[in-house]
Design a protein around this motif. Sequence first.
Motif, PDB file in Angstrom:
ATOM      1  N   TYR A   1       0.724  -1.172  -0.151  1.00 20.29           N
ATOM      2  CA  TYR A   1       0.145   0.054   0.059  1.00 20.29           C
ATOM      3  C   TYR A   1       1.010   1.309   0.004  1.00 20.29           C
ATOM      4  CZ  TYR A   1      -3.919   2.999   1.329  1.00 20.29           C
ATOM      5  OH  TYR A   1      -5.020   3.840   1.167  1.00 20.29           O
ATOM      6  N   ILE A   2       0.764   2.159  -1.167  1.00 14.03           N
ATOM      7  CA  ILE A   2       1.470   3.142  -1.068  1.00 14.03           C
ATOM      8  C   ILE A   2       0.381   4.379  -1.063  1.00 14.03           C
ATOM      9  CG2 ILE A   2       2.929   4.781  -2.340  1.00 14.03           C
ATOM     10  CD1 ILE A   2       4.174   2.538  -3.941  1.00 14.03           C
ATOM     11  N   GLY A   3       0.566   4.840   0.113  1.00 16.20           N
ATOM     12  CA  GLY A   3      -0.604   5.825   0.658  1.00 16.20           C
ATOM     13  C   GLY A   3      -0.286   7.444   0.468  1.00 16.20           C
ATOM     14  N   GLY A   4      -1.380   7.953   0.127  1.00 17.08           N
ATOM     15  CA  GLY A   4      -1.146   9.558   0.237  1.00 17.08           C
ATOM     16  C   GLY A   4      -0.740  10.108   1.612  1.00 17.08           C
ATOM     17  N   GLU A   5      -0.580  11.475   1.662  1.00 15.98           N
ATOM     18  CA  GLU A   5      -0.255  12.038   2.991  1.00 15.98           C
ATOM     19  C   GLU A   5      -1.194  11.715   3.937  1.00 15.98           C
ATOM     20  OE1 GLU A   5       0.513  15.519   0.812  1.00 15.98           O
ATOM     21  OE2 GLU A   5       2.699  15.725   1.433  1.00 15.98           O
ATOM     22  N   GLN A   6      -0.608  11.328   5.168  1.00 15.67           N
ATOM     23  CA  GLN A   6      -1.576  10.827   6.402  1.00 15.67           C
ATOM     24  C   GLN A   6      -2.174  11.913   6.877  1.00 15.67           C
ATOM     25  OE1 GLN A   6      -2.995   7.593   6.717  1.00 15.67           O
ATOM     26  NE2 GLN A   6      -1.997   7.525   4.499  1.00 15.67           N
ATOM     27  N   VAL A   7      -1.597  13.022   6.617  1.00 14.49           N
ATOM     28  CA  VAL A   7      -2.171  14.382   7.391  1.00 14.49           C
ATOM     29  C   VAL A   7      -3.892  14.641   6.773  1.00 14.49           C
ATOM     30  CG1 VAL A   7      -0.158  15.591   7.948  1.00 14.49           C
ATOM     31  CG2 VAL A   7      -1.237  15.965   5.695  1.00 14.49           C
ATOM     32  N   LYS A   8      -4.006  14.056   5.792  1.00 16.08           N
ATOM     33  CA  LYS A   8      -5.248  14.218   5.104  1.00 16.08           C
ATOM     34  C   LYS A   8      -6.121  13.097   5.521  1.00 16.08           C
ATOM     35  CE  LYS A   8      -4.102  17.100   1.163  1.00 16.08           C
ATOM     36  NZ  LYS A   8      -3.650  17.495   0.010  1.00 16.08           N
ATOM     37  N   THR A   9      -7.366  13.426   5.876  1.00 16.54           N
ATOM     38  CA  THR A   9      -8.249  12.493   6.543  1.00 16.54           C
ATOM     39  C   THR A   9      -8.502  11.540   5.749  1.00 16.54           C
ATOM     40  OG1 THR A   9      -9.295  14.401   7.332  1.00 16.54           O
ATOM     41  CG2 THR A   9     -10.440  12.285   7.904  1.00 16.54           C
ATOM     42  N   PHE A  10      -8.767  11.745   4.411  1.00 14.43           N
ATOM     43  CA  PHE A  10      -9.206  10.629   3.443  1.00 14.43           C
ATOM     44  C   PHE A  10      -8.401   9.681   2.983  1.00 14.43           C
ATOM     45  CE2 PHE A  10      -7.232  12.121  -0.523  1.00 14.43           C
ATOM     46  CZ  PHE A  10      -6.893  13.438  -0.354  1.00 14.43           C
ATOM     47  N   ASN A  11      -7.164  10.357   3.273  1.00 14.22           N
ATOM     48  CA  ASN A  11      -6.069   9.349   3.039  1.00 14.22           C
ATOM     49  C   ASN A  11      -5.863   8.257   4.291  1.00 14.22           C
ATOM     50  OD1 ASN A  11      -4.883   9.679   0.738  1.00 14.22           O
ATOM     51  ND2 ASN A  11      -3.837  11.509   1.616  1.00 14.22           N
TER      52      ASN A  11
ATOM     53  N   VAL B   1       3.548  -0.998   3.868  1.00 16.81           N
ATOM     54  CA  VAL B   1       2.965   0.188   3.801  1.00 16.81           C
ATOM     55  C   VAL B   1       3.718   1.542   3.991  1.00 16.81           C
ATOM     56  CG1 VAL B   1       1.064   1.514   5.051  1.00 16.81           C
ATOM     57  CG2 VAL B   1       0.746  -1.021   4.928  1.00 16.81           C
ATOM     58  N   CYS B   2       3.644   2.344   2.740  1.00 11.03           N
ATOM     59  CA  CYS B   2       4.279   3.451   2.962  1.00 11.03           C
ATOM     60  C   CYS B   2       3.536   4.505   2.596  1.00 11.03           C
ATOM     61  CB  CYS B   2       5.591   3.416   2.109  1.00 11.03           C
ATOM     62  SG  CYS B   2       5.256   2.659   0.446  1.00 11.03           S
ATOM     63  N   GLU B   3       4.287   5.876   2.807  1.00 10.52           N
ATOM     64  CA  GLU B   3       3.043   7.112   2.633  1.00 10.52           C
ATOM     65  C   GLU B   3       4.016   7.942   1.691  1.00 10.52           C
ATOM     66  OE1 GLU B   3       2.773   8.869   6.342  1.00 10.52           O
ATOM     67  OE2 GLU B   3       2.190  10.857   5.399  1.00 10.52           O
ATOM     68  N   GLY B   4       3.495   8.672   0.830  1.00  8.03           N
ATOM     69  CA  GLY B   4       4.226   9.693   0.119  1.00  8.03           C
ATOM     70  C   GLY B   4       3.397  10.881  -0.408  1.00  8.03           C
ATOM     71  N   ALA B   5       3.926  11.933  -1.022  1.00  5.34           N
ATOM     72  CA  ALA B   5       3.424  13.292  -1.410  1.00  5.34           C
ATOM     73  C   ALA B   5       2.642  12.529  -2.881  1.00  5.34           C
ATOM     74  CB  ALA B   5       4.186  14.051  -1.535  1.00  5.34           C
ATOM     75  N   ALA B   6       1.820  13.270  -3.543  1.00  6.32           N
ATOM     76  CA  ALA B   6       1.145  12.680  -4.527  1.00  6.32           C
ATOM     77  C   ALA B   6       2.058  13.184  -5.583  1.00  6.32           C
ATOM     78  CB  ALA B   6      -0.327  13.099  -4.647  1.00  6.32           C
ATOM     79  N   THR B   7       3.194  12.539  -5.945  1.00  5.42           N
ATOM     80  CA  THR B   7       3.882  12.938  -7.127  1.00  5.42           C
ATOM     81  C   THR B   7       4.495  11.645  -7.701  1.00  5.42           C
ATOM     82  OG1 THR B   7       6.152  12.972  -5.859  1.00  5.42           O
ATOM     83  CG2 THR B   7       4.951  15.018  -5.911  1.00  5.42           C
ATOM     84  N   LYS B   8       4.811  11.878  -8.867  1.00  2.00           N
ATOM     85  CA  LYS B   8       5.158  10.602  -9.704  1.00  2.00           C
ATOM     86  C   LYS B   8       6.609  10.097  -9.114  1.00  2.00           C
ATOM     87  CE  LYS B   8       7.028   9.568 -14.576  1.00  2.00           C
ATOM     88  NZ  LYS B   8       7.266  10.322 -15.636  1.00  2.00           N
ATOM     89  N   ASP B   9       7.552  11.253  -8.894  1.00  2.00           N
ATOM     90  CA  ASP B   9       8.650  10.764  -8.140  1.00  2.00           C
ATOM     91  C   ASP B   9       8.483   9.919  -7.020  1.00  2.00           C
ATOM     92  OD1 ASP B   9      10.037  12.119 -10.456  1.00  2.00           O
ATOM     93  OD2 ASP B   9      10.753  13.733  -9.319  1.00  2.00           O
ATOM     94  N   GLU B  10       7.689  10.256  -6.167  1.00  2.00           N
ATOM     95  CA  GLU B  10       7.530   9.618  -4.900  1.00  2.00           C
ATOM     96  C   GLU B  10       6.895   8.188  -5.105  1.00  2.00           C
ATOM     97  OE1 GLU B  10       7.806  10.990  -0.657  1.00  2.00           O
ATOM     98  OE2 GLU B  10       8.450  11.818  -2.533  1.00  2.00           O
ATOM     99  N   GLY B  11       5.901   8.305  -6.057  1.00  2.00           N
ATOM    100  CA  GLY B  11       5.493   6.713  -6.354  1.00  2.00           C
ATOM    101  C   GLY B  11       6.737   5.814  -6.904  1.00  2.00           C
ATOM    102  N   TYR B  12       7.892   6.420  -7.697  1.00  2.00           N
ATOM    103  CA  TYR B  12       8.566   5.568  -8.273  1.00  2.00           C
ATOM    104  C   TYR B  12       9.604   5.099  -7.110  1.00  2.00           C
ATOM    105  CZ  TYR B  12      12.971   4.891 -11.118  1.00  2.00           C
ATOM    106  OH  TYR B  12      14.094   4.368 -11.611  1.00  2.00           O
TER     107      TYR B  12
END
Lengths: 338, 338
Positions: free
Chosen positions: A187-197, A220-231
């Motif tokens: 699971y590569i999640g978006g930033e957990q500061v946001k409730t929906f994530n 399980v990891c978490e990253g900003a919503a960018t391509k680089d981060e996903g990579y």
Amino acid sequence: MASINDVAKAAGVSKSTVSRIINDSPAISDETRQKVLKVMKELNYVPNSLARGLSNQQAFTVALLINIKDVKSFSNPFFYEVMHGIETVVYSRGLCMITANLENTLKQNEILNWLIYGKRTQGVILPSSIMNNQLVRELKKIRFPFVTIGEPEGIKEPIDWVDINNFQGGMQALEHMISQGYKRIAYIGGEQVKTFNKKRLSGYKAALENNGIEYKPEYVCEGAATKDEGYKLMKQLIKLPQPPDAVICGDNVLSIGAMKAINEAKLNIPKDIGILSFDNMPIADLVEPSLTTVDIDVFEMGVQAANILFKIIDNPEARQQQSMISTCIKMRESTCRE
Amino acid sequence: MASINDVAKAAGVSKSTVSRIINDSPAISDETRQKVLKVMKELNYVPNSLARGLSNQQAFTVALLINIKDVKSFSNPFFYEVMHGIETVVYSRGLCMITANLENTLKQNEILNWLIYGKRTQGVILPSSIMNNQLVRELKKIRFPFVTIGEPEGIKEPIDWVDINNFQGGMQALEHMISQGYKRIAYIGGEQVKTFNKKRLSGYKAALENNGIEYKPEYVCEGAATKDEGYKLMKQLIKLPQPPDAVICGDNVLSIGAMKAINEAKLNIPKDIGILSFDNMPIADLVEPSLTTVDIDVFEMGVQAANILFKIIDNPEARQQQSMISTCIKMRESTCRE
DNA sequence: TTATTTTATGCAACCAGTTTCATAAAATTG
DNA sequence: CAATTTTATGAAACTGGTTGCATAAAATAA
């Protein structure tokens, strides 16, 4: 432009009579009604909405407030779809809709004052991100109808809101992967500061437990919503001693990065690794292979927000209501193992 | 909620005085002004905007009309950016903005009647796609301020509009390709029923001529804005006896399809074939290689539309103005030969 | 045919501001 | 100190609708 007085004069009646005809009052003879309607048409008469609003003590208008930061951070047609949903309901009720961006020029309070205390609107739909207990208290004190888009955090009193059922989305994502025969689902999640994530990740975890699968923190990891981060994050996952055979991404953009990492590792999607993303943006159909997504119906969220708002406007005593819109899986090639 | 009468009473002055203070009239003593302002604050007084509008004969509101079909056909943040640009100007002027979708529920005429003859707004910004000579005549007759987004076709009288300089964009696209050393530059355009697509193609042709390059009809094709169409058309281009070494696409989605065809032919982007697309959507940064685009500044288009509208509102005699927003090349990997 | 009820309409007040004109008080001038 | 000008304020009319109450005319009942 013709006013009610001009119509009355031209038709030889009083303006009360004209007003009654505008408002479909039954106490008007057919003869008079026809006569006046004819004059109205001739004079091209349309009632002045400001005067009507003033008399009626209602503006026949609602406001949609948005936070440009929210909108930009989605970078998808998300916002417009919500707006369109709201609009559909508002106009079908014969009201109109003011939109305002809270980050624009004026300070937040000025806009609120203006729209609310200035009697310009009868109700407002606003983003949960700007809610706080003080604002809630204030709006409740003056009994001003409002609905938030998104479940607000840290609000003590019950208020009306609509949201996407992100928890359900998280569960569906995992369960879809299981149903496709994947075993080690990362699971590569978006930033957990946001409730929906947070909600999406909780859904994932809950579904793991429901299915008797052990939760592995390294998956399980978490990253900003960018391509680089996903990579970057996907590369790390692939390097694990026991790499995952599937990954759920919190965002389409993260997915694009993850797909790049998978391709570089000469692994096949969906054979070696399945990939699934939250949010069904147009890009999901354009990538190779096309991307299975958790679709969120934001149009419907807008419709429900408006419906709830009108419920409150019509009946200020109505019990508060929280409405969650179900998600569903849009299956495409990236998780199709057959 | 407090009205001007409540304030007047509480401050021991007449409502004329209060009104003058609201409107910053100079003919008020400092002493009185301070006294009244204090009372206003205490009573949390905000002037009723409907009553003000009625008295002033102006609604302090403009409308932005949109055509959902247009918006959907862009499937990019295009529309929202325009809206945001308009909004920025409108709110900084202290007015507010009504948005309405012309395809929604009510008929077009009803909405126009309502917003315009109903005195709800002082001006309107609308899509060129709905303009026709009759509507122009009508709006001019009642001297109602309006500006169209996009250059309308077949309108006889001069009217105000803003548009992207698509012709320039077409020229820039071709000239960028030349500057990168490409020689045989093909063009996969969007549907030519749309004016902006026609303009782009004309720009391409004009630049060919300017640079002494022969126009080859077999290098120019047209398709709906879909990935499949881009794929199909690019395949045909590659099969030509003398295939192009570069291609300009009318749309990001067409480009994605074209890139797929190029990849399948085992050709390298940008070495063997360069590719460039109109419209700078988020996806341009996400694909591999990233896509050089002709960027269009739709935010600025919104800003200018609003500015022109206010110019007309302030001075109904103002000469009509047509405003074109320059395009610029956002260079990325897909045309980078070094 | 008269008394009563119903129906259709008008008058006038009201919504919450703005603005013209009049006027009392203050400031300036001779 | 009186005459004139300036300044600050209020009364009242106006923006364009809605609505409670009164009333004349028509319809019904006695």
